[in-house]
Design an enzyme around this catalytic site. Sequence first.
Site, PDB file in Angstrom:
ATOM      1  N   CYS A 120      -7.282  -5.075  20.493  1.00  0.00           N
ATOM      2  CA  CYS A 120      -6.137  -4.370  19.926  1.00  0.00           C
ATOM      3  C   CYS A 120      -6.688  -3.195  19.114  1.00  0.00           C
ATOM      4  O   CYS A 120      -7.508  -3.392  18.225  1.00  0.00           O
ATOM      5  CB  CYS A 120      -5.332  -5.306  19.035  1.00  0.00           C
ATOM      6  SG  CYS A 120      -4.257  -4.412  17.905  1.00  0.00           S
ATOM      7  N   HIS A 179       0.839  -1.194   0.000  1.00  0.00           N
ATOM      8  CA  HIS A 179       0.000   0.000   0.000  1.00  0.00           C
ATOM      9  C   HIS A 179       0.873   1.242   0.000  1.00  0.00           C
ATOM     10  O   HIS A 179       2.114   1.156  -0.021  1.00  0.00           O
ATOM     11  CB  HIS A 179      -1.032  -0.035   1.124  1.00  0.00           C
ATOM     12  CG  HIS A 179      -0.464  -0.077   2.516  1.00  0.00           C
ATOM     13  ND1 HIS A 179       0.394   0.874   3.006  1.00  0.00           N
ATOM     14  CD2 HIS A 179      -0.661  -0.961   3.531  1.00  0.00           C
ATOM     15  CE1 HIS A 179       0.701   0.601   4.256  1.00  0.00           C
ATOM     16  NE2 HIS A 179       0.089  -0.524   4.589  1.00  0.00           N
ATOM     17  N   LYS A 202      -5.126  -3.562   6.095  1.00  0.00           N
ATOM     18  CA  LYS A 202      -6.050  -4.417   5.371  1.00  0.00           C
ATOM     19  C   LYS A 202      -7.248  -4.748   6.249  1.00  0.00           C
ATOM     20  O   LYS A 202      -8.389  -4.745   5.791  1.00  0.00           O
ATOM     21  CB  LYS A 202      -5.328  -5.706   4.957  1.00  0.00           C
ATOM     22  CG  LYS A 202      -6.018  -6.435   3.833  1.00  0.00           C
ATOM     23  CD  LYS A 202      -5.129  -7.517   3.259  1.00  0.00           C
ATOM     24  CE  LYS A 202      -5.511  -8.874   3.794  1.00  0.00           C
ATOM     25  NZ  LYS A 202      -4.622  -9.949   3.361  1.00  0.00           N
ATOM     26  N   HIS A 216       3.847   1.544   2.487  1.00  0.00           N
ATOM     27  CA  HIS A 216       5.072   0.845   2.064  1.00  0.00           C
ATOM     28  C   HIS A 216       5.734   1.611   0.927  1.00  0.00           C
ATOM     29  O   HIS A 216       6.962   1.716   0.858  1.00  0.00           O
ATOM     30  CB  HIS A 216       4.762  -0.570   1.571  1.00  0.00           C
ATOM     31  CG  HIS A 216       3.957  -1.406   2.510  1.00  0.00           C
ATOM     32  ND1 HIS A 216       2.760  -1.980   2.152  1.00  0.00           N
ATOM     33  CD2 HIS A 216       4.165  -1.765   3.802  1.00  0.00           C
ATOM     34  CE1 HIS A 216       2.275  -2.667   3.182  1.00  0.00           C
ATOM     35  NE2 HIS A 216       3.095  -2.541   4.192  1.00  0.00           N
ATOM     36  N   LYS A 236      -5.223   4.479  11.159  1.00  0.00           N
ATOM     37  CA  LYS A 236      -4.098   3.782  10.561  1.00  0.00           C
ATOM     38  C   LYS A 236      -4.604   2.984   9.355  1.00  0.00           C
ATOM     39  O   LYS A 236      -5.703   2.456   9.373  1.00  0.00           O
ATOM     40  CB  LYS A 236      -3.521   2.843  11.617  1.00  0.00           C
ATOM     41  CG  LYS A 236      -2.220   2.222  11.258  1.00  0.00           C
ATOM     42  CD  LYS A 236      -1.638   1.545  12.493  1.00  0.00           C
ATOM     43  CE  LYS A 236      -0.741   0.394  12.099  1.00  0.00           C
ATOM     44  NZ  LYS A 236      -0.150  -0.269  13.258  1.00  0.00           N
ATOM     45  N   CYS A 269      -0.961  -7.986  15.055  1.00  0.00           N
ATOM     46  CA  CYS A 269       0.327  -7.288  15.213  1.00  0.00           C
ATOM     47  C   CYS A 269       1.496  -8.255  15.154  1.00  0.00           C
ATOM     48  O   CYS A 269       2.636  -7.829  15.039  1.00  0.00           O
ATOM     49  CB  CYS A 269       0.428  -6.590  16.563  1.00  0.00           C
ATOM     50  SG  CYS A 269      -0.790  -5.339  16.888  1.00  0.00           S
ATOM     51  N   HIS A 315      -6.120  -3.545  15.244  1.00  0.00           N
ATOM     52  CA  HIS A 315      -6.726  -4.646  14.482  1.00  0.00           C
ATOM     53  C   HIS A 315      -8.145  -4.963  14.898  1.00  0.00           C
ATOM     54  O   HIS A 315      -8.773  -5.835  14.306  1.00  0.00           O
ATOM     55  CB  HIS A 315      -5.830  -5.884  14.560  1.00  0.00           C
ATOM     56  CG  HIS A 315      -4.514  -5.659  13.887  1.00  0.00           C
ATOM     57  ND1 HIS A 315      -3.395  -5.206  14.558  1.00  0.00           N
ATOM     58  CD2 HIS A 315      -4.169  -5.750  12.587  1.00  0.00           C
ATOM     59  CE1 HIS A 315      -2.411  -5.052  13.699  1.00  0.00           C
ATOM     60  NE2 HIS A 315      -2.841  -5.374  12.501  1.00  0.00           N
ATOM     61  N   CYS A 347      -1.559 -10.422  20.146  1.00  0.00           N
ATOM     62  CA  CYS A 347      -2.406 -10.027  19.014  1.00  0.00           C
ATOM     63  C   CYS A 347      -1.831 -10.629  17.742  1.00  0.00           C
ATOM     64  O   CYS A 347      -0.700 -10.311  17.351  1.00  0.00           O
ATOM     65  CB  CYS A 347      -2.499  -8.509  18.868  1.00  0.00           C
ATOM     66  SG  CYS A 347      -3.355  -8.047  17.333  1.00  0.00           S
TER      67      CYS A 347
HETATM   68  O1  ME8 Z   1       6.649  -4.153  10.309  1.00  0.00           O
HETATM   69  N1  ME8 Z   1       2.459   5.073   6.611  1.00  0.00           N
HETATM   70  O2  ME8 Z   1       6.339  -4.918   8.156  1.00  0.00           O
HETATM   71  P1  ME8 Z   1       5.141  -3.997   7.664  1.00  0.00           P
HETATM   72  C1  ME8 Z   1       3.762   5.119   6.376  1.00  0.00           C
HETATM   73  N2  ME8 Z   1       7.904  -6.958   8.619  1.00  0.00           N
HETATM   74  N3  ME8 Z   1       4.545   4.039   6.306  1.00  0.00           N
HETATM   75  C2  ME8 Z   1       3.986   2.849   6.465  1.00  0.00           C
HETATM   76  C3  ME8 Z   1       2.617   2.707   6.711  1.00  0.00           C
HETATM   77  C4  ME8 Z   1       1.837   3.887   6.782  1.00  0.00           C
HETATM   78  N4  ME8 Z   1       0.548   3.863   7.011  1.00  0.00           N
HETATM   79  N5  ME8 Z   1       2.345   1.407   6.820  1.00  0.00           N
HETATM   80  C5  ME8 Z   1       3.503   0.745   6.650  1.00  0.00           C
HETATM   81  C6  ME8 Z   1       6.903  -4.919   9.400  1.00  0.00           C
HETATM   82  N6  ME8 Z   1       4.500   1.601   6.428  1.00  0.00           N
HETATM   83  C7  ME8 Z   1       8.016  -5.912   9.555  1.00  0.00           C
HETATM   84  C8  ME8 Z   1       9.326  -5.173   9.422  1.00  0.00           C
HETATM   85  S1  ME8 Z   1      11.952  -5.054   9.249  1.00  0.00           S
HETATM   86  C9  ME8 Z   1      13.237  -5.978   9.748  1.00  0.00           C
HETATM   87  C10 ME8 Z   1      10.546  -5.997   9.567  1.00  0.00           C
HETATM   88  C11 ME8 Z   1       5.902   1.260   6.160  1.00  0.00           C
HETATM   89  O3  ME8 Z   1       4.697  -4.590   6.386  1.00  0.00           O
HETATM   90  C12 ME8 Z   1       6.820   1.831   7.223  1.00  0.00           C
HETATM   91  O4  ME8 Z   1       8.124   1.842   6.720  1.00  0.00           O
HETATM   92  O5  ME8 Z   1       4.162  -3.790   8.740  1.00  0.00           O
HETATM   93  C13 ME8 Z   1       6.699   0.799   8.325  1.00  0.00           C
HETATM   94  O6  ME8 Z   1       7.741   0.859   9.273  1.00  0.00           O
HETATM   95  C14 ME8 Z   1       6.731  -0.470   7.517  1.00  0.00           C
HETATM   96  O7  ME8 Z   1       6.033  -0.138   6.294  1.00  0.00           O
HETATM   97  C15 ME8 Z   1       6.066  -1.629   8.224  1.00  0.00           C
HETATM   98  O8  ME8 Z   1       5.858  -2.646   7.292  1.00  0.00           O
END
Ligand code: ME8
Length: 494
Positions: free
Chosen positions: A152, A19, A308, A22, A305, A138, A155, A135
Site C-alpha cells: 500500500c 495532526h 503516523k 485534521h 502524505k 487504510c 502505509h 490494507c
Molecule cells: O477518514 N491534509 O478519518 P481520518 C488535510 N474516520 N486534511 C487531512 C489530512 C491532511 N494531510 N489528513 C487528514 C477518516 N485530514 C474516517 C472518516 S467520516 C464519516 C469518517 C482530514 O482520521 C481530512 O478532512 O483519516 C480528511 O478527509 C480527514 O481528516 C480524514 O480523517
Amino acid sequence: MKNKFYITTPIYYVNDQPHIGHAYTTVIADVLARYYRQKLGDDNVYFLTGTDEHGVKVAESAAKQKITPQKFTDNISQQFKDAWQKLDIKYNDFIRTTEDRHQKIVVNILNQLKQTKTPQGNDVLYEADYQGLYCVGCEKFITEAELVDGQCPDHKRKPEKLVEKNWFFRLGDFLPAIKKAIEADQLIIYPPGRKKEVLGLINKQNMPDFSISRPVKSVAWGIDLPWDKEQKVYVWVDALSNYITALGYPDKELYQKFWPADIQLLALDILKFHALYWPAILMVLDIPLPKGLYIHGFFKINGQKMSKSLGNVVSPNDLVKQYGSEVTKYLILSQFSFGSESDIKINDFPAKYNADLVNGLGNLINRLTNMIEQYLDGDIGLTKKDLEKSLNISKFLSNINQEIEELNFKLALLKIWNIISTVNEEIDKNKPWELAKNNDQQKLKKLLQDWTKYLYNIAVSLQPFMPQTAEHILKILTAKQIKKPVKPLFPRIN
Ligand code: ME8
C-alpha cells in the site's frame, strides 16, 4: 432564505493522533460556524465533529498497548477534544461512535437497510463471499493496481489476502439517482473538479457494491449486526451515520431543525464514501441528501502524505504552544486556497508571523492606539454607535463576507491584510506626528478617526478567524479611554 446552518467535519480515526490535517478541516468548520452564528444567531447554527472509534486498527493498537479498545479510544478521543480546546474550536457537539446514543440509532438504520428494496426491487443488502487484498492501515480493500512494489503506497505495508463472508450494500441500483442529484447540484460537490471526478467514477467504472459487515473473527471491535451475530458492522455505515445520529435521527428536534447538512467538509481521501455510499444510505432511509460536500486539499510534508505510520506528523498542539491558537489558525488558513493540494511549509511560519502579525496588524494597533493616547488623551471622539455606523466601510465587510461564504479563506485574509497594509501606509504618508507638532488638531483628529474606523472594521472581519484578537481590539477601541496595549498583541519572535 437560509435560516439555519449545519456543518460537519469527518469523524477522525482514533488510530492517529490529531495532526494539522485534521486541524485544517476543523478550523475551517469553526470559521464558518462562527461566521454563521453572527449572521443567523447562535441557536440556528450547529457544528458537529467527533471521532470514529471502531475497526481492526483500533483493536490492533489497543492490544499493542495492552489496554482495552474502549480505554484506548477514550484516550485518543480525549486528545482530539484537548487539541480542539487548545485551538479554541467552538463545536456544538462531539460525537463518538462508541457512544450508546450513536450505536442504538445505527442499529435502527441497519434494520431499515435490511428491510428495504432498491428502486429496481432488489434487496438493498445481501450476503456474499468477498475475496480481496485488504490494507489494515487504510481499513479498506485495495486493488492490485493501487499497490506500489506490492505494498500500500500510503502505509508501506503489504496488504492481506482475504476471503470472507460479508453483507453487501447494492450500490449500483442507486447510482443513476445519485448521478442525477449530483448533476443537478441538488447535492453540490465543490470544487467543480471534484464533482467531475465523482461523475467520472459513476460513468466509467462498474462501481462495486460495498461491504457493510465483516466476520467477528476479522473485526472484533464494532457494532453487532442485529440479525447476524457472526458479523460486525464495517466502517462506513457506522461512521457516515454519525452525521444524523448526533442530531437524534429520526425524531429529535435537533434532527428536524438541522438536517440536511449545509456543508459537509472532507478531503479527497474519503470523497467516494461521502459522494456515493452516503447518498445511497440516505436514499434508503428516504431522507434528504446533504446540500453540499466541500472537498479541501490534502497537506503534504515534503511531497508525502502525512501519517503516523510515516512518522512525519505535525501536531497542532506544538503550533499552538509556539504561536497561540489565534495565530495558528491564521497561519494554517492563509497557506492554501480551499481545495488546492500543497506542501505545508512550517519553516515559513516565523517569517510570515513577523511580517503579517507583528509588523502588520500588531504594528497598526500599537501605533494607532499610541497616537490616540498621546495626541487626543485617549479620546477619539467616536461613540460605539459611530463605530457601528462605520461598519462595511467602502463595502469592505460585505466583500470579506462573500469570500467566507464562498470558502475563499485565504483570499478573505489577504483582503483584510491588504487593508491593514493600506492603513499602515496611510499613516506613514500622512505623518500624523508632524500634524501634532504643527498643531493641526483638526486634520489630525479626522485622520485618527478614519483609521480607527478601519481598524474597527478589520476587527469585525476577523471575528470568525481570530475571535479573541477581534474581541481584544474591539474592547480597546470602544473603551472610554483608548490606550496602547501594555503588552503587544503579537510579540516578535526570532
Ligand atoms: O477518514 N491534509 O478519518 P481520518 C488535510 N474516520 N486534511 C487531512 C489530512 C491532511 N494531510 N489528513 C487528514 C477518516 N485530514 C474516517 C472518516 S467520516 C464519516 C469518517 C482530514 O482520521 C481530512 O478532512 O483519516 C480528511 O478527509 C480527514 O481528516 C480524514 O480523517
